[in-house]
Design an enzyme around this catalytic site. Structure first.
Site, mmCIF file in Angstrom:
data_model
loop_
_atom_site.group_PDB
_atom_site.id
_atom_site.type_symbol
_atom_site.label_atom_id
_atom_site.label_comp_id
_atom_site.label_asym_id
_atom_site.label_seq_id
_atom_site.Cartn_x
_atom_site.Cartn_y
_atom_site.Cartn_z
ATOM 1 N N GLU A 158 -17.838 9.627 14.294
ATOM 2 C CA GLU A 158 -17.613 8.381 13.563
ATOM 3 C C GLU A 158 -17.248 7.283 14.553
ATOM 4 O OE1 GLU A 158 -14.604 6.634 10.073
ATOM 5 O OE2 GLU A 158 -14.204 8.562 11.046
ATOM 6 N N GLU A 241 -9.565 0.068 5.148
ATOM 7 C CA GLU A 241 -8.684 1.212 4.973
ATOM 8 C C GLU A 241 -7.286 0.669 4.662
ATOM 9 O OE1 GLU A 241 -10.458 4.813 7.673
ATOM 10 O OE2 GLU A 241 -9.083 3.418 8.654
#
Length: 377
Positions: A158, A241
């Site tokens: 990622e 996030e």
């Protein structure tokens, strides 16, 4: 004397009244603008909606049981409810985002992903964020890479681009230095979250909007040994996030394009994949079956093949054989079973599926094998 109900005087009066009413309706239609499509509110834990006809907005609340809702707009999304908080030394509450590609079998319409890194010439993208001050969060652009063109589950690596960081939070792992990517300076962190490797590029100050090439960050990741050119880019995602609150955060606009033809999809020294697809359908009222034959017209075998295509609007897959199909409508990717995972040079593999449809039946277009376009027989 009162006129009869059918006299000329009464008929002329009725006609005059009708014309006046029609004129009033016409004036109202001219004066009233057409209604705009309503925004879509998503409160389901992993609920999603399509925006711009080609990207997927996802709620993706995985780190908390507190309520979270996002509103998909014409060009992006905004967080409209983000209850609760989690410790800032742990994982965030969620990752509301918009993406191009495939995420846990949910593929955006018409995507060219997964695509092999070596086959991508460029991947231009642009993003515009909307920030708030009464929350702890990062604004993160995620790029996912995997050794296989998988459309489900967790990828191997990622890449996180932190456009903004608010509060006492930090990326996964530890800092390993700085890098210049896309004409900007970044602090680089590397580590693992237990499921996949993570490399994070952290901006020294908030970036509100930017247009850039995703491949600049992919190349940097390959150079650092966290990916390879024969791996696959599976999705690019832009969102947030949040650890605390988060209502009001927004992706005002998002675009992502992946241009193929950048190199040799088979890797160094191997020929590019060449393919031909034959699609034979048996159709009845409201239903159909399809037999799909994928022929490898190249000079080298293709292992762990993935065939991507987009079903016409109104079609839905109900079952399949000799392959697993990700997604039941829109963009679909067929993955082989264990016994037919290799297509020899000059050889072929066949799979099929059954489905339903509404309206007029049509065949898919734009088949691609492991990210490379195929010709249709």
């Amino acid at each position: 004397m009162r006129p009869s109900p059918h006299s000329p005087r009464t008929a002329r009066g009725l006609l005059s009244a009708l014309l006046s009413a029609l004129a009033a309706v016409a004036a109202l239609l001219v004066a009233t603008p057409p209604a705009q499509a309503a925004d879509t509110v998503i409160c389901e834990q992993f609920g999603s909606a399509v925006v711009q006809g080609r990207y997927v907005v996802q709620n993706n609340r995985w780190g908390t049981s507190a309520a979270q809702c996002v509103t998909a707009t014409d060009t992006g999304f905004r967080v409209t409810q983000a209850d609760g908080s989690v410790p800032t030394n742990g994982a965030p509450k969620s990752y509301p985002s918009v993406f191009n590609g495939c995420h846990y079998t949910n593929c955006s319409p018409g995507t060219t992903l997964p695509a092999q890194v070596s086959a991508i010439s460029s991947a231009p993208s642009s993003i515009s964020y909307g920030y708030v001050s009464n929350a702890v969060y990062n604004a993160s652009y995620d790029i996912w890479l995997d050794p296989t063109p998988r459309t489900d589950g967790v990828n191997r690596t990622e890449i996180m681009i932190w456009f903004n960081r608010v509060g006492s939070i930090q990326p996964i792992g530890s800092p390993v230095g700085t890098a210049s990517v896309g004409g900007r300076s970044w602090e680089v962190w590397t580590g693992s979250n237990g499921s996949n490797d993570v490399i994070s590029f952290v901006a020294p100050s908030a970036i509100g909007a930017w247009s850039f090439d995703v491949m600049d960050f992919v190349d940097q990741t390959v150079a650092r040994g966290l990916a390879q050119n024969n791996w696959y880019l599976t999705s690019v995602q832009a969102g947030f996030e949040p650890w605390q609150n988060g209502a009001g955060l927004a992706v005002n606009s998002f675009s992502s394009t992946v241009e193929l033809g950048g190199g040799d999809p088979g890797g160094p020294g191997e020929p590019a994949t060449a393919c031909q697809v034959t699609y034979a359908a048996n159709v009845w009222q409201g239903g159909f079956t399809a037999d799909v034959t994928v022929k490898n017209t190249g000079s080298a075998a293709v292992d762990n093949w993935r065939l991507g295509f987009t079903l016409p609007s109104g079609q839905r897959v109900t079952s399949s054989w000799n392959a697993d199909l990700s997604g039941s409508s829109g963009a679909v990717t067929a993955s082989p079973a264990a016994h037919n995972a290799r297509i020899a040079a000059g050889g072929s593999q066949t799979f099929g599926f059954q489905g339903t449809y509404s309206g007029t039946f049509g065949k898919p277009t734009g088949f691609s094998l492991n990210g490379t376009a195929c010709i249709s027989a």
